[in-house]
Design a protein around this motif. Structure first.
Motif, PDB file in Angstrom:
ATOM      1  N   UNK A  20       4.089  28.522  31.987  1.00  0.00           N
ATOM      2  CA  UNK A  20       5.300  28.087  31.277  1.00  0.00           C
ATOM      3  C   UNK A  20       5.054  26.791  30.500  1.00  0.00           C
ATOM      4  N   UNK A  21       4.402  25.826  31.148  1.00  0.00           N
ATOM      5  CA  UNK A  21       4.128  24.547  30.482  1.00  0.00           C
ATOM      6  C   UNK A  21       3.145  24.758  29.330  1.00  0.00           C
ATOM      7  N   UNK A  22       2.113  25.562  29.555  1.00  0.00           N
ATOM      8  CA  UNK A  22       1.143  25.836  28.482  1.00  0.00           C
ATOM      9  C   UNK A  22       1.820  26.476  27.268  1.00  0.00           C
ATOM     10  N   UNK A  23       2.750  27.393  27.509  1.00  0.00           N
ATOM     11  CA  UNK A  23       3.470  28.037  26.402  1.00  0.00           C
ATOM     12  C   UNK A  23       4.301  27.009  25.634  1.00  0.00           C
ATOM     13  N   UNK A  24       4.981  26.128  26.359  1.00  0.00           N
ATOM     14  CA  UNK A  24       5.770  25.073  25.702  1.00  0.00           C
ATOM     15  C   UNK A  24       4.868  24.159  24.881  1.00  0.00           C
ATOM     16  N   UNK A  25       3.741  23.769  25.466  1.00  0.00           N
ATOM     17  CA  UNK A  25       2.835  22.862  24.765  1.00  0.00           C
ATOM     18  C   UNK A  25       2.191  23.537  23.560  1.00  0.00           C
ATOM     19  N   UNK A  26       1.947  24.838  23.637  1.00  0.00           N
ATOM     20  CA  UNK A  26       1.406  25.567  22.475  1.00  0.00           C
ATOM     21  C   UNK A  26       2.439  25.584  21.351  1.00  0.00           C
ATOM     22  N   UNK A  27       3.707  25.724  21.723  1.00  0.00           N
ATOM     23  CA  UNK A  27       4.785  25.736  20.724  1.00  0.00           C
ATOM     24  C   UNK A  27       4.947  24.362  20.078  1.00  0.00           C
ATOM     25  N   UNK A  28       4.901  23.310  20.881  1.00  0.00           N
ATOM     26  CA  UNK A  28       5.108  21.946  20.390  1.00  0.00           C
ATOM     27  C   UNK A  28       3.860  21.411  19.710  1.00  0.00           C
ATOM     28  N   UNK A  29       2.711  21.698  20.307  1.00  0.00           N
ATOM     29  CA  UNK A  29       1.436  21.194  19.804  1.00  0.00           C
ATOM     30  C   UNK A  29       1.097  19.844  20.407  1.00  0.00           C
ATOM     31  N   UNK A  30      -0.071  19.761  20.980  1.00  0.00           N
ATOM     32  CA  UNK A  30      -0.568  18.501  21.531  1.00  0.00           C
ATOM     33  C   UNK A  30      -1.549  17.931  20.523  1.00  0.00           C
ATOM     34  N   UNK A  31      -1.277  16.743  19.991  1.00  0.00           N
ATOM     35  CA  UNK A  31      -2.147  16.192  18.941  1.00  0.00           C
ATOM     36  C   UNK A  31      -3.570  15.931  19.428  1.00  0.00           C
ATOM     37  N   UNK A  32      -4.535  16.313  18.592  1.00  0.00           N
ATOM     38  CA  UNK A  32      -5.942  16.006  18.827  1.00  0.00           C
ATOM     39  C   UNK A  32      -6.469  15.411  17.543  1.00  0.00           C
ATOM     40  N   UNK A  38       2.920  10.277  18.396  1.00  0.00           N
ATOM     41  CA  UNK A  38       3.066  11.546  17.683  1.00  0.00           C
ATOM     42  C   UNK A  38       3.557  12.650  18.627  1.00  0.00           C
ATOM     43  N   UNK A  39       3.022  12.667  19.847  1.00  0.00           N
ATOM     44  CA  UNK A  39       3.461  13.679  20.799  1.00  0.00           C
ATOM     45  C   UNK A  39       4.941  13.485  21.140  1.00  0.00           C
ATOM     46  N   UNK A  40       5.370  12.244  21.323  1.00  0.00           N
ATOM     47  CA  UNK A  40       6.792  11.972  21.572  1.00  0.00           C
ATOM     48  C   UNK A  40       7.640  12.468  20.403  1.00  0.00           C
ATOM     49  N   UNK A  41       7.163  12.252  19.174  1.00  0.00           N
ATOM     50  CA  UNK A  41       7.893  12.742  17.999  1.00  0.00           C
ATOM     51  C   UNK A  41       8.002  14.267  18.009  1.00  0.00           C
ATOM     52  N   UNK A  43       7.955  16.244  20.705  1.00  0.00           N
ATOM     53  CA  UNK A  43       8.902  16.628  21.757  1.00  0.00           C
ATOM     54  C   UNK A  43      10.332  16.335  21.283  1.00  0.00           C
ATOM     55  N   UNK A  44      10.530  15.207  20.609  1.00  0.00           N
ATOM     56  CA  UNK A  44      11.852  14.869  20.085  1.00  0.00           C
ATOM     57  C   UNK A  44      12.322  15.929  19.086  1.00  0.00           C
ATOM     58  N   UNK A  45      11.436  16.353  18.193  1.00  0.00           N
ATOM     59  CA  UNK A  45      11.793  17.394  17.222  1.00  0.00           C
ATOM     60  C   UNK A  45      12.128  18.696  17.941  1.00  0.00           C
ATOM     61  N   UNK A  46      11.361  19.024  18.973  1.00  0.00           N
ATOM     62  CA  UNK A  46      11.612  20.240  19.761  1.00  0.00           C
ATOM     63  C   UNK A  46      12.986  20.170  20.437  1.00  0.00           C
ATOM     64  N   UNK A  47      13.354  18.988  20.915  1.00  0.00           N
ATOM     65  CA  UNK A  47      14.639  18.811  21.610  1.00  0.00           C
ATOM     66  C   UNK A  47      15.799  18.549  20.644  1.00  0.00           C
ATOM     67  N   UNK A  48      15.475  18.171  19.394  1.00  0.00           N
ATOM     68  CA  UNK A  48      16.527  17.903  18.418  1.00  0.00           C
ATOM     69  C   UNK A  48      17.234  16.573  18.638  1.00  0.00           C
ATOM     70  N   UNK A  49      16.537  15.615  19.216  1.00  0.00           N
ATOM     71  CA  UNK A  49      17.114  14.286  19.455  1.00  0.00           C
ATOM     72  C   UNK A  49      15.991  13.274  19.613  1.00  0.00           C
ATOM     73  N   UNK A  91       4.829   8.075  30.959  1.00  0.00           N
ATOM     74  CA  UNK A  91       5.597   8.632  29.837  1.00  0.00           C
ATOM     75  C   UNK A  91       5.417  10.143  29.776  1.00  0.00           C
ATOM     76  N   UNK A  92       4.189  10.620  29.939  1.00  0.00           N
ATOM     77  CA  UNK A  92       3.950  12.075  29.913  1.00  0.00           C
ATOM     78  C   UNK A  92       4.676  12.763  31.066  1.00  0.00           C
ATOM     79  N   UNK A  93       4.737  12.124  32.216  1.00  0.00           N
ATOM     80  CA  UNK A  93       5.471  12.670  33.366  1.00  0.00           C
ATOM     81  C   UNK A  93       6.949  12.832  33.012  1.00  0.00           C
ATOM     82  N   UNK A  94       7.531  11.809  32.406  1.00  0.00           N
ATOM     83  CA  UNK A  94       8.951  11.873  32.035  1.00  0.00           C
ATOM     84  C   UNK A  94       9.170  12.917  30.936  1.00  0.00           C
ATOM     85  N   UNK A  95       8.234  13.024  29.999  1.00  0.00           N
ATOM     86  CA  UNK A  95       8.322  14.079  28.983  1.00  0.00           C
ATOM     87  C   UNK A  95       8.247  15.450  29.650  1.00  0.00           C
TER      88      UNK A  95
END
Length: 183
Positions: A20-32, A38-41, A43-49, A91-95
């Motif tokens: 489930x987490x891997x699918x979410x991260x594939x959708x959001x994209x983890x920057x490399x 950038x990752x927070x941005x 997740x924010x775009x994914x959540x709409x806030x 921060x990643x834990x809270x995300x």
């Protein structure tokens, strides 16, 4: 002691959570290369806030971090005195809590993007117990999410393995053999 069936269920649940987490991260994209902002941005775009990170001096006994879900913004408060890698992991834990649909602390309508750590302290939001604490399962899930974020980002708290020169490797091997004799 847990039964074999309980352990099988736990393994199955763990695999499902990771998928489930891997699918979410594939959708959001983890920057490399990795970039936390950038990752927070993303997740924010994914959540709409928007998500705001607030480093604050946390009192002894307080959690290392907290996610505060305001009416229109998410705020992650973390211990400003944590080493940089530890703060990043907090921060990643809270995300991870956000991505998994857990409930953040509800601090009330006072929360704005410009929230100050002093206001947070006065509001009492730095202690989850006052706002519906997370159970250990939610904490474990968020930790799995944080670990997967780091893995996909190529991050680690450990230094990478180093190759030894042949002469150095021979010394290490002899030392290992000697230690085996004293077991």
């Amino acid at each position: 002691m847990r039964s074999v069936l309980d352990r099988v269920r736990a393994c199955r649940d763990y695999r499902r959570l990771r998928a489930r987490v891997r699918a979410l991260l594939a959708e959001i994209g983890v920057p490399r290369p990795w970039d936390l902002a950038e990752f927070c941005d993303r997740v924010a775009a994914h959540r709409g806030r928007p998500i705001h990170l607030v480093p604050a001096p946390l009192p002894p006994g307080a959690p290392d971090g907290a996610w505060l879900a305001g009416p229109t913004v998410d705020v992650i408060v973390y211990d400003r005195d944590s080493p940089a890698l530890r703060a990043e992991h907090i921060v990643c834990h809270e995300l991870g809590h956000m991505l998994l649909g857990h409930q953040g602390a509800r601090p009330g309508p006072e929360l704005t993007p410009d929230v100050s750590p002093d206001l947070l302290r006065r509001m009492g939001v730095l202690h989850r117990g006052a706002y519906g604490s997370y159970n250990s399962r939610c904490e474990q899930e968020a930790e799995v999410a944080a670990s997967l974020i780091w893995k996909l980002a190529g991050r680690s708290l450990l230094a990478p393995r180093r190759a030894l020169a042949p002469a150095d490797a021979a010394v290490v091997d002899r030392f290992g053999e000697a230690m085996e004799r004293f077991r």
